[in-house]
Enzyme design. Sequence first.
Site, PDB file in Angstrom:
ATOM      1  N   PHE A 125      -5.002   0.931  -9.465  1.00 26.76           N
ATOM      2  CA  PHE A 125      -3.706   1.435  -9.010  1.00 26.76           C
ATOM      3  C   PHE A 125      -2.633   0.724  -9.798  1.00 26.76           C
ATOM      4  CE2 PHE A 125      -1.894   3.620  -5.137  1.00 26.76           C
ATOM      5  CZ  PHE A 125      -2.784   4.659  -5.153  1.00 26.76           C
ATOM      6  N   GLN A 158      12.063   2.695  -2.629  1.00 26.33           N
ATOM      7  CA  GLN A 158      11.109   3.112  -3.654  1.00 26.33           C
ATOM      8  C   GLN A 158      11.066   4.630  -3.803  1.00 26.33           C
ATOM      9  OE1 GLN A 158       6.582   2.597  -3.232  1.00 26.33           O
ATOM     10  NE2 GLN A 158       7.104   1.280  -4.950  1.00 26.33           N
ATOM     11  N   HIS A 160       8.824   7.316  -5.423  1.00 23.04           N
ATOM     12  CA  HIS A 160       7.492   7.478  -6.006  1.00 23.04           C
ATOM     13  C   HIS A 160       7.605   8.458  -7.161  1.00 23.04           C
ATOM     14  CE1 HIS A 160       3.241   8.405  -6.352  1.00 23.04           C
ATOM     15  NE2 HIS A 160       2.949   7.468  -5.496  1.00 23.04           N
ATOM     16  N   LEU A 183       3.843  14.137  -1.391  1.00 28.94           N
ATOM     17  CA  LEU A 183       3.301  13.157  -2.330  1.00 28.94           C
ATOM     18  C   LEU A 183       2.077  13.644  -3.103  1.00 28.94           C
ATOM     19  CD1 LEU A 183       3.969  10.152  -2.985  1.00 28.94           C
ATOM     20  CD2 LEU A 183       1.859   9.639  -1.793  1.00 28.94           C
ATOM     21  N   GLU A 208      -0.966   8.375  -6.426  1.00 28.60           N
ATOM     22  CA  GLU A 208      -1.137   7.626  -7.662  1.00 28.60           C
ATOM     23  C   GLU A 208      -2.616   7.600  -8.076  1.00 28.60           C
ATOM     24  OE1 GLU A 208       1.339   4.197  -7.473  1.00 28.60           O
ATOM     25  OE2 GLU A 208      -0.014   3.046  -8.716  1.00 28.60           O
ATOM     26  N   ARG A 241       5.913   1.772 -10.117  1.00 29.38           N
ATOM     27  CA  ARG A 241       6.485   3.065  -9.730  1.00 29.38           C
ATOM     28  C   ARG A 241       7.931   3.235 -10.167  1.00 29.38           C
ATOM     29  NH1 ARG A 241       3.699   3.529  -3.728  1.00 29.38           N
ATOM     30  NH2 ARG A 241       1.668   4.093  -4.588  1.00 29.38           N
ATOM     31  N   HIS A 271      10.098   7.434  -1.104  1.00 31.36           N
ATOM     32  CA  HIS A 271       8.774   7.160  -0.587  1.00 31.36           C
ATOM     33  C   HIS A 271       8.679   5.980   0.364  1.00 31.36           C
ATOM     34  CE1 HIS A 271       4.478   7.342  -0.542  1.00 31.36           C
ATOM     35  NE2 HIS A 271       4.329   6.174  -1.117  1.00 31.36           N
ATOM     36  N   ARG A 281       7.451  -2.321  -4.415  1.00 30.09           N
ATOM     37  CA  ARG A 281       6.118  -2.472  -3.819  1.00 30.09           C
ATOM     38  C   ARG A 281       5.061  -1.889  -4.733  1.00 30.09           C
ATOM     39  NH1 ARG A 281       2.554   0.928  -0.680  1.00 30.09           N
ATOM     40  NH2 ARG A 281       3.995   2.665  -0.869  1.00 30.09           N
TER      41      ARG A 281
HETATM   42  C1  LIG Z   1       2.207  10.412   1.673  1.00 27.55           C
HETATM   43  C2  LIG Z   1       2.130   8.917   1.691  1.00 27.55           C
HETATM   44  C3  LIG Z   1       1.076   8.267   1.056  1.00 27.55           C
HETATM   45  C4  LIG Z   1       0.973   6.875   1.065  1.00 27.55           C
HETATM   46  N1  LIG Z   1      -0.091   6.275   0.460  1.00 27.55           N
HETATM   47  C5  LIG Z   1      -0.223   4.923   0.540  1.00 27.55           C
HETATM   48  C6  LIG Z   1      -1.363   4.264  -0.007  1.00 27.55           C
HETATM   49  O1  LIG Z   1      -2.260   4.892  -0.557  1.00 27.55           O
HETATM   50  N2  LIG Z   1      -1.454   2.939   0.100  1.00 27.55           N
HETATM   51  C7  LIG Z   1      -0.504   2.194   0.728  1.00 27.55           C
HETATM   52  O2  LIG Z   1      -0.673   0.981   0.808  1.00 27.55           O
HETATM   53  N3  LIG Z   1       0.586   2.788   1.258  1.00 27.55           N
HETATM   54  C8  LIG Z   1       0.753   4.124   1.182  1.00 27.55           C
HETATM   55  N4  LIG Z   1       1.858   4.723   1.734  1.00 27.55           N
HETATM   56  C9  LIG Z   1       2.820   3.916   2.480  1.00 27.55           C
HETATM   57  C10 LIG Z   1       2.277   3.611   3.844  1.00 27.55           C
HETATM   58  O3  LIG Z   1       1.525   4.696   4.318  1.00 27.55           O
HETATM   59  C11 LIG Z   1       3.370   3.344   4.855  1.00 27.55           C
HETATM   60  O4  LIG Z   1       4.262   2.433   4.327  1.00 27.55           O
HETATM   61  C12 LIG Z   1       2.770   2.757   6.104  1.00 27.55           C
HETATM   62  O5  LIG Z   1       1.807   3.614   6.632  1.00 27.55           O
HETATM   63  C13 LIG Z   1       3.794   2.421   7.163  1.00 27.55           C
HETATM   64  O6  LIG Z   1       3.099   1.962   8.294  1.00 27.55           O
HETATM   65  P1  LIG Z   1       3.830   1.375   9.539  1.00 27.55           P
HETATM   66  O7  LIG Z   1       2.788   0.948  10.500  1.00 27.55           O
HETATM   67  O8  LIG Z   1       4.839   0.377   9.104  1.00 27.55           O
HETATM   68  O9  LIG Z   1       4.652   2.600  10.102  1.00 27.55           O
HETATM   69  P2  LIG Z   1       4.161   4.097  10.502  1.00 27.55           P
HETATM   70  O10 LIG Z   1       2.747   4.325  10.269  1.00 27.55           O
HETATM   71  O11 LIG Z   1       5.116   5.019   9.907  1.00 27.55           O
HETATM   72  O12 LIG Z   1       4.418   4.104  12.031  1.00 27.55           O
HETATM   73  C14 LIG Z   1       5.720   4.042  12.548  1.00 27.55           C
HETATM   74  C15 LIG Z   1       5.596   4.214  14.031  1.00 27.55           C
HETATM   75  O13 LIG Z   1       6.807   3.858  14.672  1.00 27.55           O
HETATM   76  C16 LIG Z   1       7.147   4.840  15.610  1.00 27.55           C
HETATM   77  N5  LIG Z   1       8.597   4.814  15.817  1.00 27.55           N
HETATM   78  C17 LIG Z   1       9.551   4.875  14.866  1.00 27.55           C
HETATM   79  N6  LIG Z   1      10.766   4.824  15.451  1.00 27.55           N
HETATM   80  C18 LIG Z   1      10.553   4.732  16.787  1.00 27.55           C
HETATM   81  C19 LIG Z   1      11.413   4.662  17.934  1.00 27.55           C
HETATM   82  N7  LIG Z   1      12.740   4.682  17.820  1.00 27.55           N
HETATM   83  N8  LIG Z   1      10.840   4.591  19.149  1.00 27.55           N
HETATM   84  C20 LIG Z   1       9.497   4.582  19.293  1.00 27.55           C
HETATM   85  N9  LIG Z   1       8.654   4.650  18.252  1.00 27.55           N
HETATM   86  C21 LIG Z   1       9.174   4.721  17.032  1.00 27.55           C
HETATM   87  C22 LIG Z   1       6.632   6.109  15.004  1.00 27.55           C
HETATM   88  O14 LIG Z   1       6.497   7.102  15.967  1.00 27.55           O
HETATM   89  C23 LIG Z   1       5.298   5.638  14.446  1.00 27.55           C
HETATM   90  O15 LIG Z   1       4.329   5.624  15.454  1.00 27.55           O
HETATM   91  C24 LIG Z   1       1.974   6.121   1.725  1.00 27.55           C
HETATM   92  C25 LIG Z   1       3.029   6.773   2.360  1.00 27.55           C
HETATM   93  C26 LIG Z   1       3.125   8.149   2.349  1.00 27.55           C
HETATM   94  C27 LIG Z   1       4.282   8.818   3.024  1.00 27.55           C
END
Ligand SMILES: Cc1cc2nc3c(=O)[nH]c(=O)nc-3n(C[C@H](O)[C@H](O)[C@H](O)COP(=O)(O)OP(=O)(O)OC[C@H]3O[C@@H](n4cnc5c(N)ncnc54)[C@H](O)[C@@H]3O)c2cc1C
Lengths: 249, 603
Positions: free
Chosen positions: B121, B234, B236, B250, B253, B309, B380, B415
């Site tokens: 990656f 970021q 992407h 998306l 990568e 990126r 992203h 990142r």
């Molecule tokens: C398409 C895509 C592909 C990706 N691929 C990769 C990858 O291959 N490798 C990698 O390392 N990263 C990748 N990323 C980045 C990574 O997926 C995210 O940064 C990561 O999943 C974020 O996780 P999190 O637990 O911080 O938040 P999330 O998984 O987004 O969870 C946020 C949570 O908070 C809750 N929430 C938000 N606001 C409130 C509120 N006001 N009240 C109550 N609940 C709330 C939401 O409902 C949700 O449950 C990718 C991102 C995308 C969009």
Amino acid sequence: MATATFRIWRGDKAQGQFRDYNAEVAAGMVVLDVVHQIQMEQAGDLAVRWNCKAGRCGSCSAEINGMPKLMCMTRLNTLALDKPVTIEPMKAFPHLKDLVTDVSWNYKVKQLIPKFKPRPADAPDGTWRIAQEDVERVQEFRKCIECYLCQDVCHVLREHKMQEQFIGPRFLVHVAALEMHPLDVGDRLKDLRTQFGIGLCNITKCCTKVCPEGIAITDNAIIPLKERVVDRFFDPLSKLFRVFTATKT
Amino acid sequence: MAEYLIHEHDVLIIGAGGAGLRAAVEASAAGVEVAVISKSLLGKAHTVMAEGGIAAAMANVDDRDNWRVHFADTMRGGQYLSNWRMAELHAKEAPARVRELEAWGALFDRTNDGRILQRNFGGHRYPRLAHVGDRTGLEMIRTLQDQGVHLGFDVFMEHTIVKLLKDGERIAGAFGYDRERGRFHLFRAKAVVLATGGIGRAYTITSNSWEYTGDGHSLAYHAGAALMDMEFVQFHPTGMIWPPSVRGILVTEGVRGEGGVLRNRNGERFMFKDIPLLYVNQTANSEEEGWRYTQGDKDAKRPPELLTRDHVARCIRREVREGRGSPHGGVFLDIAWIKERIPNAVEHIKKKLPSMYHQFKQLADIDITQEPMEVGPTTHYMMGGVRVDADSQMSDVPGLFAAGECAAGLHGANRLGGNSLSDLLVFGQRAGGYAATFSQKNSLGDVDTAELRSAENWALQPFERKGSENPYAVQHRLQETMQELVGIVRQEDEMLRALDCIRDLRSARERVSVDGNREYNAGWHTALDLYHLLTVSEIVTKAALQRKESRGAHFRDDFPEKDKQFGLFNIAVRKGANGAMQFSHEAIPPMRQDLQQIIEEMK
Ligand SMILES: Cc1cc2nc3c(=O)[nH]c(=O)nc-3n(C[C@H](O)[C@H](O)[C@H](O)COP(=O)(O)OP(=O)(O)OC[C@H]3O[C@@H](n4cnc5c(N)ncnc54)[C@H](O)[C@@H]3O)c2cc1C
Ligand code: SF4
Ligand code: SF4
Ligand code: FES
């Protein structure tokens, strides 16, 4: 730009009806785009679930022209636009509002299923060695995005409302993923036969047809599980054999 | 009198993505009462969309890898603005966190000798991403969710928090509503963990869902916690661009990791034209060498398509601006070409990138095994977030923790792909553990009922107003503003204009009205989310104005060079006593000697 009519189910638990909306449609659009456009311009309080818009999260399930589908993966060019396109919520679950249903039953069912139980680690570094070909079978089941479209079409749940007796195709896939997991030593066969109700499935394959992940639900998950149940509980020889060896089928 | 339901827990976790669920598992294991809240259904958070993989120096594919290399890669990727202690903990602990997932049932792709397979990656020196095809996030969230349902913590799905509550200086809980019926809820807790993800909905073209309205960032800010690195958003390099309705979705990568190449309309591999100084020693000299790298040749260096990126996104933008773009304003990403190099390439592509294959086939009528994709940059990921203590993840507000995308520190100015999923696991686990300990040492704080009443009144205003503004339209205007004026390439006059627009949109928000009742009313929810989205947009813009240099994801046309002085601090923001945004420059503490040495060795 062309316009088309979308006949969307509006209403709450108490009552509801179809309402027609005219919307402009452009090349490449999916049904979810139209729903969002209508929400933005004509019906601000329209209830709809979605997250990824790319067929990955399983939030946007609905019935489009009567067919259970993901709204974000249904292109308008696959639908006849010369007559109204109907968009309704899933029918097998209690209705909440507009396109949103109460799917909490599914989460309760999941809790009933005994969790993953790995055999002790066997590699010197405290992990396991597993061949790629052994993970592939189970990876198919683990592709499930929990859209519950298969639950929606299964007649045992949809028509016969046997939610108390039958966990439905989604969770048979889940049990299969656990039972066929190369590391798992748990045993869910008795539950399958009794409280999970695998016998209620009569292999109509409707579930397989609607699965957006293309999981061969019946052929690869349900039928092999049924065979395991039969082997264990109805084949006297293997039953006897089990008593002596106490291994997992 | 305010009407609301009351819940009491030791630890309240806001967010059910990877970070929130990992924290919940940890806190529950410590034996305290835990609740998890999410805006969507369980299992639908952003984490489910992650494709490429989880970065962890397990050295299963290349035994030269270890935590030191991962640490150095992360620091270099972050342009040395990352919190080095977080980068150290992350690199050291990620492998154990990944193995733990396997012990909970996750099934990763395997190496020939049966271990967890790792892929290349961008910015990672060795193949490091544990993965499951291109649906790694699904595997991760499902594993955590299935592990979690048997631990007995409470889950409040489709509930949205609108305000954090404090008792004096410390956290006391949170206030929100359920989407189904629009009832209000008071969650009292001894410790609160924010795991709310990012802010991508502030932009028009984004890979992010409706949930990403910066709630956690804004909640923490209004509760008095400091945010940091907010100028680093970021973009992407590869999002879909055609047809218009899929713009922003998306393209992992992983496509480039598997040998996919970028070309302009003239068929040129334009990434070879501009290789940043920090990376010249690590980049392939020829197309041939780049190809060998993607096929696992340990002596080869990585192709320029796998540079960081920020850089790839800007190169694509340059090609398009200078008239060498593809028909719909992007560039070509070609994986089909590998059939010149390997037998049964078609099957290979479908197997390695099944979701990409489907996504293009179904949404764009493109068969990626036969023809190139058209791609362009998409919003992203948010590097900036709540400023936390590296070890415990606690913010400036006692008892308020943050982990995952809504926390700052690990990623600095940029990142690396794969470093988010590992971030969620490592710091989710830490936040959950430390929050549990905090809750064991403290009692429940008091809640001010007058504050609840005013929060409730505030939340109901959109129903009472007979204003003229539509919440969706205001959101849309904000997105266009940020996209055009505070995007990939920034300059002062544009950002000042953005601030004017944001001010106007703030007053537009105060005129927003919604139809219907409180039950599952998307317009109402959008109206409330707008408050957060406006707060973070303003902070992003102001922080970006302050950083008068170009570094990582933040590129200024008026200051196109990196400036050493700006490498010495992070920009932080707090809410001042008068309610105004107060920015400060927080000096980066000198790096520990042993870590310094690692950086030198790996240069
Ligand atoms: C398409 C895509 C592909 C990706 N691929 C990769 C990858 O291959 N490798 C990698 O390392 N990263 C990748 N990323 C980045 C990574 O997926 C995210 O940064 C990561 O999943 C974020 O996780 P999190 O637990 O911080 O938040 P999330 O998984 O987004 O969870 C946020 C949570 O908070 C809750 N929430 C938000 N606001 C409130 C509120 N006001 N009240 C109550 N609940 C709330 C939401 O409902 C949700 O449950 C990718 C991102 C995308 C969009
Ligand atoms: S095959 Fe079985 S589970 Fe699937 S729809 Fe038919 S009865 Fe239901
Ligand atoms: S098995 Fe298929 S149809 Fe059923 S919930 Fe999973 S993805 Fe949906
Ligand atoms: S929105 Fe995620 S599957 Fe449709």
